[in-house]
Design an enzyme around this catalytic site. Structure first.
Site, mmCIF file in Angstrom:
data_model
loop_
_atom_site.group_PDB
_atom_site.id
_atom_site.type_symbol
_atom_site.label_atom_id
_atom_site.label_comp_id
_atom_site.label_asym_id
_atom_site.label_seq_id
_atom_site.Cartn_x
_atom_site.Cartn_y
_atom_site.Cartn_z
ATOM 1 C CB SER A 126 -7.605 -71.341 -2.872
ATOM 2 O OG SER A 126 -7.002 -70.079 -2.738
ATOM 3 C CE1 TYR A 150 -6.826 -71.603 -8.812
ATOM 4 C CE2 TYR A 150 -6.902 -69.725 -7.315
ATOM 5 C CZ TYR A 150 -6.570 -71.039 -7.566
ATOM 6 O OH TYR A 150 -5.995 -71.798 -6.582
ATOM 7 C CE LYS A 154 -8.380 -74.446 -6.917
ATOM 8 N NZ LYS A 154 -8.036 -75.854 -7.057
HETATM 9 P P1 NAD Z 1 0.817 -76.835 -10.012
HETATM 10 O O1 NAD Z 1 0.407 -76.168 -11.267
HETATM 11 O O2 NAD Z 1 2.258 -76.871 -9.687
HETATM 12 O O3 NAD Z 1 0.243 -78.321 -9.953
HETATM 13 C C1 NAD Z 1 -0.965 -78.682 -10.567
HETATM 14 C C2 NAD Z 1 -0.712 -79.946 -11.362
HETATM 15 O O4 NAD Z 1 -1.930 -80.337 -12.007
HETATM 16 C C3 NAD Z 1 0.319 -79.758 -12.472
HETATM 17 O O5 NAD Z 1 1.276 -80.793 -12.384
HETATM 18 C C4 NAD Z 1 -0.486 -79.861 -13.759
HETATM 19 O O6 NAD Z 1 0.268 -80.426 -14.828
HETATM 20 C C5 NAD Z 1 -1.638 -80.734 -13.334
HETATM 21 N N1 NAD Z 1 -2.876 -80.552 -14.099
HETATM 22 C C6 NAD Z 1 -3.492 -79.397 -14.422
HETATM 23 N N2 NAD Z 1 -4.611 -79.640 -15.118
HETATM 24 C C7 NAD Z 1 -4.718 -80.989 -15.235
HETATM 25 C C8 NAD Z 1 -5.664 -81.858 -15.851
HETATM 26 N N3 NAD Z 1 -6.719 -81.364 -16.489
HETATM 27 N N4 NAD Z 1 -5.476 -83.176 -15.772
HETATM 28 C C9 NAD Z 1 -4.402 -83.694 -15.110
HETATM 29 N N5 NAD Z 1 -3.465 -82.914 -14.534
HETATM 30 C C10 NAD Z 1 -3.630 -81.581 -14.584
HETATM 31 O O7 NAD Z 1 -0.006 -76.123 -8.833
HETATM 32 P P2 NAD Z 1 0.172 -76.252 -7.274
HETATM 33 O O8 NAD Z 1 0.702 -74.968 -6.774
HETATM 34 O O9 NAD Z 1 0.863 -77.497 -6.927
HETATM 35 O O10 NAD Z 1 -1.358 -76.303 -6.837
HETATM 36 C C11 NAD Z 1 -2.031 -77.536 -6.633
HETATM 37 C C12 NAD Z 1 -3.480 -77.241 -6.360
HETATM 38 O O11 NAD Z 1 -3.592 -76.382 -5.232
HETATM 39 C C13 NAD Z 1 -4.202 -76.520 -7.500
HETATM 40 O O12 NAD Z 1 -5.505 -77.026 -7.607
HETATM 41 C C14 NAD Z 1 -4.232 -75.078 -7.041
HETATM 42 O O13 NAD Z 1 -5.320 -74.374 -7.577
HETATM 43 C C15 NAD Z 1 -4.383 -75.249 -5.539
HETATM 44 N N6 NAD Z 1 -3.872 -74.107 -4.790
HETATM 45 C C16 NAD Z 1 -2.586 -73.694 -4.995
HETATM 46 C C17 NAD Z 1 -2.114 -72.586 -4.304
HETATM 47 C C18 NAD Z 1 -0.716 -72.084 -4.523
HETATM 48 O O14 NAD Z 1 -0.411 -70.967 -4.140
HETATM 49 N N7 NAD Z 1 0.187 -72.849 -5.125
HETATM 50 C C19 NAD Z 1 -2.945 -71.917 -3.380
HETATM 51 C C20 NAD Z 1 -4.236 -72.388 -3.178
HETATM 52 C C21 NAD Z 1 -4.700 -73.501 -3.892
HETATM 53 C C1 UD1 Z 2 -2.773 -65.018 -5.201
HETATM 54 C C2 UD1 Z 2 -4.131 -65.024 -5.842
HETATM 55 C C3 UD1 Z 2 -4.985 -66.091 -5.170
HETATM 56 C C4 UD1 Z 2 -4.297 -67.449 -5.264
HETATM 57 C C5 UD1 Z 2 -2.905 -67.349 -4.660
HETATM 58 C C6 UD1 Z 2 -2.120 -68.617 -4.845
HETATM 59 C C7 UD1 Z 2 -4.556 -62.777 -6.706
HETATM 60 C C8 UD1 Z 2 -5.352 -61.534 -6.535
HETATM 61 N N1 UD1 Z 2 -4.725 -63.699 -5.735
HETATM 62 O O1 UD1 Z 2 -2.924 -64.758 -3.812
HETATM 63 O O2 UD1 Z 2 -6.240 -66.153 -5.798
HETATM 64 O O3 UD1 Z 2 -5.040 -68.423 -4.559
HETATM 65 O O4 UD1 Z 2 -2.175 -66.294 -5.304
HETATM 66 O O5 UD1 Z 2 -1.834 -68.866 -6.179
HETATM 67 O O6 UD1 Z 2 -3.815 -62.921 -7.660
HETATM 68 N N2 UD1 Z 2 2.869 -58.976 -4.462
HETATM 69 C C9 UD1 Z 2 3.700 -57.943 -4.813
HETATM 70 N N3 UD1 Z 2 4.462 -58.091 -5.926
HETATM 71 C C10 UD1 Z 2 4.438 -59.217 -6.703
HETATM 72 C C11 UD1 Z 2 3.575 -60.275 -6.327
HETATM 73 C C12 UD1 Z 2 2.793 -60.104 -5.203
HETATM 74 O O7 UD1 Z 2 3.747 -56.911 -4.156
HETATM 75 O O8 UD1 Z 2 5.155 -59.280 -7.727
HETATM 76 C C13 UD1 Z 2 2.069 -58.836 -3.226
HETATM 77 C C14 UD1 Z 2 0.572 -58.898 -3.462
HETATM 78 O O9 UD1 Z 2 0.069 -57.616 -3.726
HETATM 79 C C15 UD1 Z 2 0.079 -59.480 -2.134
HETATM 80 C C16 UD1 Z 2 1.242 -60.382 -1.677
HETATM 81 O O10 UD1 Z 2 2.374 -59.945 -2.398
HETATM 82 O O11 UD1 Z 2 -0.079 -58.446 -1.189
HETATM 83 C C17 UD1 Z 2 1.023 -61.857 -1.972
HETATM 84 O O12 UD1 Z 2 0.717 -62.008 -3.367
HETATM 85 P P1 UD1 Z 2 0.635 -63.444 -4.066
HETATM 86 O O13 UD1 Z 2 1.845 -64.223 -3.750
HETATM 87 O O14 UD1 Z 2 0.310 -63.225 -5.506
HETATM 88 O O15 UD1 Z 2 -0.572 -64.163 -3.316
HETATM 89 P P2 UD1 Z 2 -2.081 -63.658 -3.096
HETATM 90 O O16 UD1 Z 2 -2.355 -62.383 -3.742
HETATM 91 O O17 UD1 Z 2 -2.349 -63.763 -1.653
#
Ligand code: NAD
Ligand code: UD1
Length: 355
Positions: A126, A150, A154
């Site tokens: 991330s 979290y 990572k």
């Molecule tokens: P998500 O929660 O929708 O998907 C994660 C999946 O992993 C889920 O289906 C959950 O059931 C499964 N899971 C969790 N723990 C598990 C375990 N111990 N064993 C087997 N399965 C397990 O999340 P996502 O948004 O699809 O994210 C996928 C990956 O990307 C995650 O590792 C997340 O940290 C990373 N990531 C997501 C974002 C984002 O904004 N969505 C941003 C940066 C990184």
């Molecule tokens: C957040 C997490 C980051 C994670 C990512 C994806 C924090 C501090 N960071 O990133 O670690 O990898 O999500 O899951 O939580 N915002 C609002 N109102 C809301 C929600 C968000 O104003 O209700 C604003 C936030 O202040 C930010 C922007 O929207 O400026 C994006 O927020 P968000 O979608 O939560 O993503 P990140 O903060 O970038």
């Protein structure tokens, strides 16, 4: 023969979209998920979209026995490792759960992979590993630091992968650092389905638009940005999915090269080692700009109020996407307009998600 890929967390938001892209690119997939943040309904919808049943193993990555059985039953080329917990706030109150799931779970997965000599991995990292960036756009050489469990989980996994690659040069390990994934499949059949009140901006906006939530709180309007609100690099989840296909194709090319070189000469060609790559668009969009785009595309009012800054938030964050382009030949194609259109299609067709 098609290469078979184990997709941990493949039932989740990014995993489901990537499974479709992998299938379209000709890969065979096996989903491994404990369904802690997803459902069988999502897997069924993916099956319907690709027109064939999916192989699914219900299991936890911390359960070495079930994982081993998967490696006995299937010959995998590699693993795309999405599974993990991702709620920043929850990670602060339940750090052990996050370290156990995200760090211990990854170690167990790596141990099983080593046991079965499957050494090709794509890990979901991330942009959070960059903390508060010293310069923009952020490139992969930027310093790393995190302020919550979290993010630390990572970063710790990235350190583990780096050490692993140093210890044994037969590993090929790519860490894809996602910026802000949003959007949904253009069919409107799969998308992000938060369990609770969303923490992230895009699902919050779309739930306000559909009338599930009353109004958006915008966390701070005094940042040094274009309009005082936070700036992020939003990336369409289907572009992100294509980024995984590009990373996998790259791994496959590298492994083929390593094999042919080792056949031709006694000298070994070098492995990928640990390779971090940003997946972003390179463009920043402010919170207010996203609200305005979503409102005009959905035709819905998005009431909002300004509140104080959220602890841990930074002003601006957007990627340098040069490395993804140069190494993987990948770049994001879709704009904020498609991100809002597809999110709205998914949200309005499925106001209660997969339920
Ligand atoms: P998500 O929660 O929708 O998907 C994660 C999946 O992993 C889920 O289906 C959950 O059931 C499964 N899971 C969790 N723990 C598990 C375990 N111990 N064993 C087997 N399965 C397990 O999340 P996502 O948004 O699809 O994210 C996928 C990956 O990307 C995650 O590792 C997340 O940290 C990373 N990531 C997501 C974002 C984002 O904004 N969505 C941003 C940066 C990184
Ligand atoms: C957040 C997490 C980051 C994670 C990512 C994806 C924090 C501090 N960071 O990133 O670690 O990898 O999500 O899951 O939580 N915002 C609002 N109102 C809301 C929600 C968000 O104003 O209700 C604003 C936030 O202040 C930010 C922007 O929207 O400026 C994006 O927020 P968000 O979608 O939560 O993503 P990140 O903060 O970038």
């Amino acid at each position: 023969m098609k290469n078979k890929i184990l997709v941990t967390g493949g039932a989740g938001y990014i995993g489901t979209h990537t499974c479709i892209a992998l299938h379209e690119a000709g890969y065979d997939i096996v989903i491994y998920d404990n369904l802690s943040n997803s459902s069988c309904a999502a897997i069924k919808r993916v099956s319907t979209l690709i027109g064939q049943p999916l192989e699914f193993i219900e299991g936890d990555i911390r359960d070495a026995e079930t994982l081993r059985q998967a490696f006995v039953d299937h010959q995998f080329f590699g693993v795309i490792h999405f599974s993990g917990l991702k709620a920043v706030g929850e990670s602060v109150t339940k750090p052990l759960l996050y370290y156990n799931n995200n760090v211990s779970g990854t170690i167990t997965l790596l141990e099983v992979m080593r046991q079965y000599n499957v050494k090709n991995l794509i890990f979901s990292s991330s942009a959070t590993v960059y903390g508060d960036p010293k310069f923009l756009p952020i490139d992969e050489s930027s310093s790393r630091s995190c302020t919550n469990p979290y993010g630390q989980s990572k970063l710790i996994v990235e350190y583990i992968l780096e050490d692993l690659a140093l210890s044994d040069d037969s590993w090929n390990l790519i860490a894809l650092r996602y910026f802000n994934p949003v959007g949904a499949h253009p069919s409107g059949q799969i998308g992000e389905d938060p369990n609770d009140i969303p923490n992230n901006l895009m699902p919050y906006i779309s739930q306000v638009a559909v009338g599930k939530l009353e109004k958006l709180s915008i966390f701070g309007n005094d940042y040094p940005t274009v309009d005082g609100t936070g700036v992020r690099d939003f990336i369409h989840v289907t572009d992100l999915a294509q980024g995984h296909v590009a990373a996998l194709n790259y791994l496959q090319q590298q492994v083929d090269l390593q094999r042919s070189n080792s056949k031709r000469s006694s000298s070994k060609s070098s492995s990928v080692g640990f390779l971090p790559i940003n997946l972003g668009t390179g463009k920043g969009t402010s919170v207010l700009e996203l609200v305005s785009a979503f409102s005009s595309i959905s035709g819905q009012a998005i009431p909002y109020q300004f509140t104080s800054r959220r602890v841990g938030d930074i002003a601006s964050c957007y990627a340098s996407s040069d490395k993804a382009k140069n190494v993987l030949g990948w770049e994001a194609k879709l704009s904020i307009t498609e991100m809002c259109q597809d999110t709205w299609r998914w949200q309005s067709i499925n106001p209660t998600g997969y339920d």
